[in-house]
Enzyme design. Structure first.
Site, PDB file in Angstrom:
ATOM      1  N   HIS A  17       0.940  -1.159  -0.133  1.00  0.00           N
ATOM      2  CA  HIS A  17      -0.121   0.005   0.012  1.00  0.00           C
ATOM      3  C   HIS A  17       1.153   1.325  -0.192  1.00  0.00           C
ATOM      4  CE1 HIS A  17      -3.053  -2.752   2.016  1.00  0.00           C
ATOM      5  NE2 HIS A  17      -3.497  -2.532   0.886  1.00  0.00           N
ATOM      6  N   GLU A  20       1.604   3.355   3.377  1.00  0.00           N
ATOM      7  CA  GLU A  20       2.112   2.791   4.778  1.00  0.00           C
ATOM      8  C   GLU A  20       3.570   3.143   4.452  1.00  0.00           C
ATOM      9  OE1 GLU A  20       0.143  -1.063   4.841  1.00  0.00           O
ATOM     10  OE2 GLU A  20      -1.737  -0.183   4.625  1.00  0.00           O
ATOM     11  N   ARG A  58      -2.941   4.574  -1.317  1.00  0.00           N
ATOM     12  CA  ARG A  58      -2.970   3.109  -0.991  1.00  0.00           C
ATOM     13  C   ARG A  58      -2.923   2.345  -2.112  1.00  0.00           C
ATOM     14  NH1 ARG A  58      -5.004  -0.314   3.326  1.00  0.00           N
ATOM     15  NH2 ARG A  58      -5.988  -1.952   2.818  1.00  0.00           N
ATOM     16  N   ARG A  66      -5.303  -7.476  -2.465  1.00  0.00           N
ATOM     17  CA  ARG A  66      -6.397  -8.225  -2.590  1.00  0.00           C
ATOM     18  C   ARG A  66      -6.517  -9.091  -4.311  1.00  0.00           C
ATOM     19  NH1 ARG A  66      -6.146  -7.002   1.810  1.00  0.00           N
ATOM     20  NH2 ARG A  66      -7.859  -6.270   3.170  1.00  0.00           N
ATOM     21  N   HIS A 109       3.435  -3.800   6.624  1.00  0.00           N
ATOM     22  CA  HIS A 109       2.318  -3.109   6.581  1.00  0.00           C
ATOM     23  C   HIS A 109       2.038  -2.056   7.821  1.00  0.00           C
ATOM     24  CE1 HIS A 109      -0.059  -4.989   3.063  1.00  0.00           C
ATOM     25  NE2 HIS A 109       0.741  -5.800   3.275  1.00  0.00           N
ATOM     26  N   GLU A 169       2.389  -6.076  10.621  1.00  0.00           N
ATOM     27  CA  GLU A 169       1.678  -4.828  10.518  1.00  0.00           C
ATOM     28  C   GLU A 169       1.643  -4.060  11.896  1.00  0.00           C
ATOM     29  OE1 GLU A 169      -2.243  -3.179   8.681  1.00  0.00           O
ATOM     30  OE2 GLU A 169      -1.939  -5.324   8.703  1.00  0.00           O
ATOM     31  N   TYR A 286     -10.342   1.033   5.819  1.00  0.00           N
ATOM     32  CA  TYR A 286     -11.451   0.039   5.573  1.00  0.00           C
ATOM     33  C   TYR A 286     -13.108   0.997   5.476  1.00  0.00           C
ATOM     34  CZ  TYR A 286      -8.454  -3.862   6.993  1.00  0.00           C
ATOM     35  OH  TYR A 286      -7.413  -4.791   6.989  1.00  0.00           O
TER      36      TYR A 286
END
Length: 310
Positions: A17, A20, A58, A66, A109, A169, A286
């Site tokens: 991403h 990040e 992102r 994904r 992440h 993460e 999210y």
């Protein structure tokens, strides 16, 4: 006894991403400055979503994390017909192909939630679970948690579920922002993972043990109005309380009109005496996915003795 082959090379991914920043900056540091090394294997830092990193977003077209689905990776469509991230997933899948099991992926992440250090792994991979325990023991209690995904089934569209690996993460850190304490936490975890691999490659035996972890059970969305717009927010009692136990009466959301929403109001899966654990609470990325937070259950796993077959 669990046996596995020697790890010959480790791929450390940053910028899956593009906003990040810990992973992006650590990989750039290792590429441009003193390299990240291990005694017994090659270590190759790699920037993933190059176009999103340039944009500090992102993703460019869609979420790279994904896109590692069988449909995307085996699609007969020409590159010109695919989104940037799908093409990138196909390139990375081919680049990191590994039929011998000697390659290991470490994917870095950040999260805006107060998750601290969260190690995300396949719950069927005892080698990686032993690695998680090794990392966890180097930190004070309640700094490092282990999230176990079900045998690659729940999250099989991410690279670390397609390739053998671990996701590290760390949060809280805002998107597009770098925090010294967060990047230090992540760098320490990466170096511990390489330290563990070196020990395994040298023939160190890790005894059978039990580890505590979490399994993801349910996602909870924000309340919505008739237009599909959010009509409430994370309750102040829940904000920054990742991994703290919730019961059915816990206040988790607050409507814009001031009404409180309890866990009982949003899920009927929690027993009267049962505690569940929130994670990735109010993660900024999210919102577009319709997720206010996840609920997790605690679990305990017994690991067999581990010694690599050298």
């Amino acid at each position: 006894m669990e046996t596995s082959v020697k790890i010959e090379d480790v791929i450390v991914l940053g910028g899956t991403h593009g906003d990040e920043m810990s992973g992006v900056c650590l990989v750039r540091k290792w590429l441009n400055g003193p390299p990240l090394t291990a005694e017994t294997c090659e270590v190759n830092p790699y920037l993933c979503n190059v176009e999103a990193i340039k944009l500090c977003r992102r993703y460019k077209d869609c979420d790279l994390n994904r896109q590692f689905t069988e449909e995307n990776l085996k699609s007969a469509l020409a590159d010109g017909e695919l989104s940037y991230e799908v093409k990138r997933a196909r390139e990375m899948n081919e680049k990191f192909a590994d039929t011998s099991g000697t390659r290991f992926v470490v994917d870095l992440h950040n999260t805006t939630s107060n998750s601290q250090l969260c190690l995300i792994v396949d719950d069927l991979d005892n080698f990686t679970l032993h690695m998680c325990r090794y990392i966890q023991q180097a930190f004070p209690k309640d700094v490092c948690r282990i999230l176990m995904l079900g045998g690659g089934v729940i999250n099989g569209d991410t690279l670390c579920m397609v390739k053998r690996g671990i996701t590290i993460e760390v949060g809280p850190q805002p998107q597009g922002v770098l925090r010294a304490d967060i990047i230090d936490l992540q760098e320490k975890a990466v170096k511990l993972s390489l330290e563990f691999i070196d020990k395994c490659n040298k023939g160190v035996c890790f005894d059978s043990c039990q580890i505590d972890g979490y399994t993801r059970s349910k996602k909870v969305d924000f309340p919505r109005d008739s237009h599909g717009d959010i009509a409430g927010m994370i309750h102040q009692n829940l904000q920054d309380q990742d991994w703290k136990p919730l019961t059915r009466s816990s206040k988790v959301l607050r409507m814009f009109n001031g009404d409180d929403v309890t866990l009982r109001d949003v899920t009927d899966d929690v027993g009267v005496e049962e505690s569940v654990y929130p994670m990735f609470v109010n993660e900024a990325a999210y919102y577009e996915k319709g997720i206010a937070f996840y609920l997790a259950n605690k679990t305990c796993v017994t690991l067999p003795t581990l010694k690599l077959n050298n």
